[in-house]
Design an enzyme around this catalytic site. Structure first.
Site, PDB file in Angstrom:
ATOM      1  NE  ARG A 146      -2.810   0.377   3.412  1.00 42.02           N
ATOM      2  CZ  ARG A 146      -2.078   0.483   4.538  1.00 42.02           C
ATOM      3  NH1 ARG A 146      -1.323   1.537   4.751  1.00 42.02           N
ATOM      4  NH2 ARG A 146      -2.115  -0.493   5.434  1.00 42.02           N
TER       5      ARG A 146
ATOM      6  CE1 TYR B   3     -17.500  12.145 -13.773  1.00 42.52           C
ATOM      7  CE2 TYR B   3     -16.903  12.066 -11.455  1.00 42.52           C
ATOM      8  CZ  TYR B   3     -17.329  11.431 -12.602  1.00 42.52           C
ATOM      9  OH  TYR B   3     -17.571  10.088 -12.577  1.00 42.52           O
TER      10      TYR B   3
ATOM     11  CG  ASP C 257     -10.775  17.247 -12.671  1.00 42.15           C
ATOM     12  OD1 ASP C 257     -10.133  16.791 -13.630  1.00 42.15           O
ATOM     13  OD2 ASP C 257     -11.733  16.657 -12.142  1.00 42.15           O
TER      14      ASP C 257
ATOM     15  CE  LYS D  10     -13.686   9.389 -16.638  1.00 43.57           C
ATOM     16  NZ  LYS D  10     -13.983  10.555 -15.820  1.00 43.57           N
TER      17      LYS D  10
HETATM   18  C1  LIG Z   1     -14.336  10.883 -14.521  1.00 46.05           C
HETATM   19  C2  LIG Z   1     -13.943  12.140 -13.926  1.00 46.05           C
HETATM   20  C3  LIG Z   1     -13.601  12.225 -12.576  1.00 46.05           C
HETATM   21  C4  LIG Z   1     -13.679  11.046 -11.648  1.00 46.05           C
HETATM   22  O1  LIG Z   1     -12.759  10.048 -11.987  1.00 46.05           O
HETATM   23  P1  LIG Z   1     -12.983   8.489 -11.751  1.00 46.05           P
HETATM   24  O2  LIG Z   1     -11.753   7.889 -12.305  1.00 46.05           O
HETATM   25  O3  LIG Z   1     -14.235   8.089 -12.463  1.00 46.05           O
HETATM   26  O4  LIG Z   1     -13.121   8.300 -10.268  1.00 46.05           O
HETATM   27  C5  LIG Z   1     -13.185  13.450 -12.095  1.00 46.05           C
HETATM   28  N1  LIG Z   1     -13.124  14.541 -12.885  1.00 46.05           N
HETATM   29  C6  LIG Z   1     -13.463  14.486 -14.174  1.00 46.05           C
HETATM   30  C7  LIG Z   1     -13.355  15.731 -15.000  1.00 46.05           C
HETATM   31  C8  LIG Z   1     -13.884  13.304 -14.747  1.00 46.05           C
HETATM   32  O5  LIG Z   1     -14.227  13.281 -16.037  1.00 46.05           O
END
Ligand SMILES: *Cc1c(COP(=O)(O)O)cnc(C)c1O
Length: 381
Positions: free
Chosen positions: A46, A98, A170, A195
């Site tokens: 971990r 998001y 983000d 993504k």
């Molecule tokens: C998908 C997404 C998240 C969350 O990520 P996960 O991998 O699904 O937990 C956060 N911010 C944005 C802009 C996203 O598209």
């Protein structure tokens, strides 16, 4: 070093024993000490894993940061950054982030004593107006999901510096290939590596990148204490994927530019509004050109009604109807019923997230086929 060289080499030194050019998947939960009290620098899975360390170095390099931390999901990364705060602290947040970010802030962290104000962070006045004595962080997503509104990152980092706030971006939608918030003075970058960074729709993951020593030390502590770490196999998948990130982003961007231009030029009567930062009609096209090196692969279209959205969805053949984005295959999403179900109707309608809105994640197929698919579906409206 430039982007693709870093993407292929950072963290990817040939393996010492055999020279294998790929970092092995170190499937181990623990590590044997050489002798009593003599560790090889690895204690528990971990806390540290060599496949994860390689990925973390790679991601840090791509964001021009000094420290990278991999998480088991993008939400795990957001959680880690938010737990930098203390009870009573206040956060200013971009209003159409998001949906899962909205959920974790309002449903998890609010009850633990954090406070959030949702504002249009593209407007300096709105940000200043939201400032409170307890404000400690400003959290932005640019371009936002799904409205593709941009926030000026230099303006945010200046505002954060003046008011002694931690600034967070983000950067999932642009990927480090098109936008590097740390270079514009932002303290922390978050990605859902699920993504574009992974790009093959076969792993869930997240990361945090920073160049701030103190923040890095705290994130490392949180990562180990909370334990939202990715498996070695998932680290391997993401590390393999970043090698082609530049190639994929070029193609996503090329395809999305072609599609957005064609729809705006020849199909404008079929929808109420098209949102793509690469279009000159996007209200922040100039800012997009300034702070991004491309416009990405996300296009949102307001088809005017739920009925039209349903018809459009069911008329598509190549685009899969699915949540998520950033994979090589094209996807279509209906934010209101899918990704943004957690956002109350009155909240979302304030920023234009209507029942008729559809969001395209333009993949890496041939754009001619994608245009044909979309226009065939539009003709059914
Ligand atoms: C998908 C997404 C998240 C969350 O990520 P996960 O991998 O699904 O937990 C956060 N911010 C944005 C802009 C996203 O598209």
């Amino acid at each position: 070093m430039k982007f693709s060289t870093k993407a292929i080499h950072a963290g990817n030194e040939p393996e010492k024993q055999t020279g294998a050019v790929n970092v092995p998947i170190f499937a181990t939960s623990t590590y044997a000490d050489e002798a009593f009290g003599v560790s090889r620098g690895y204690d528990y899975g971990r806390t540290i894993n060599p496949t994860r360390v390689a990925l973390e170095k790679n991601l840090a390099a791509l964001e021009n940061g000094r420290y990278g931390f991999a998480f088991s999901s993008g939400m795990g990364a957001t959680h880690a950054v938010t737990t930098l705060l203390e009870k009573g602290d206040h956060v200013i947040v971009s209003q159409n982030v998001y949906g899962g970010t909205y959920r974790i802030f309002e449903r998890i962290f609010r009850k633990l004593g954090l406070d959030f104000t949702w504002v249009d962070t593209s407007k300096p006045d709105a940000i200043t107006g939201a400032l409170k004595p307890g404000t400690r962080m400003i959290f932005v997503e640019t371009p936002t999901n799904p409205m593709l509104t941009l926030t000026d990152l230099k303006m945010i980092s200046e505002f954060a510096r003046t008011n002694k706030l931690i600034s967070v971006c983000d950067n999932t939608f642009m990927s480090p290939y098109f936008q590097n918030p740390l270079d514009m003075g932002i303290d922390i970058v978050i990605h859902s590596t699920t993504k574009y960074i992974n790009g093959h729709s076969d792993a869930i993951g997240g990361c945090v990148v920073t160049s701030n020593d103190k923040i890095a030390e705290q994130i490392k502590f949180i990562q180990n204490s909370v334990g939202a770490v990715p498996s070695p196999f998932d680290c391997y998948l993401v590390l393999r994927s970043t090698k082609t990130l530049a190639l994929r982003m070029e193609k996503h961007n090329f395809n999305a530019c072609k599609i957005a231009a064609e729809l705006e030029k020849n199909y404008a009567s079929k929808f109420r509004k098209i949102m793509y930062p690469g279009l000159a009609s996007h209200p922040q096209h100039a800012l997009a050109k300034e702070q991004m090196r491309g416009f990405g692969g996300m296009i949102s279209i307001d088809l005017g009604s739920l009925e039209n959205a349903v018809k459009f969805f069911n008329g598509l053949r190549i685009f899969s109807r699915a949540e998520s984005l950033g994979g090589v295959e094209s996807l279509v999403c209906h934010p209101v019923s899918m990704t943004h179900g957690a956002v109350p109707k009155e909240e979302r309608e304030k920023f234009g997230l209507t029942d008729g809105l559809v969001r395209l994640s333009v993949g890496c197929e041939d754009y001619e086929d994608l245009i044909e698919d979309i226009t065939n579906a539009l003709k059914k409206l």
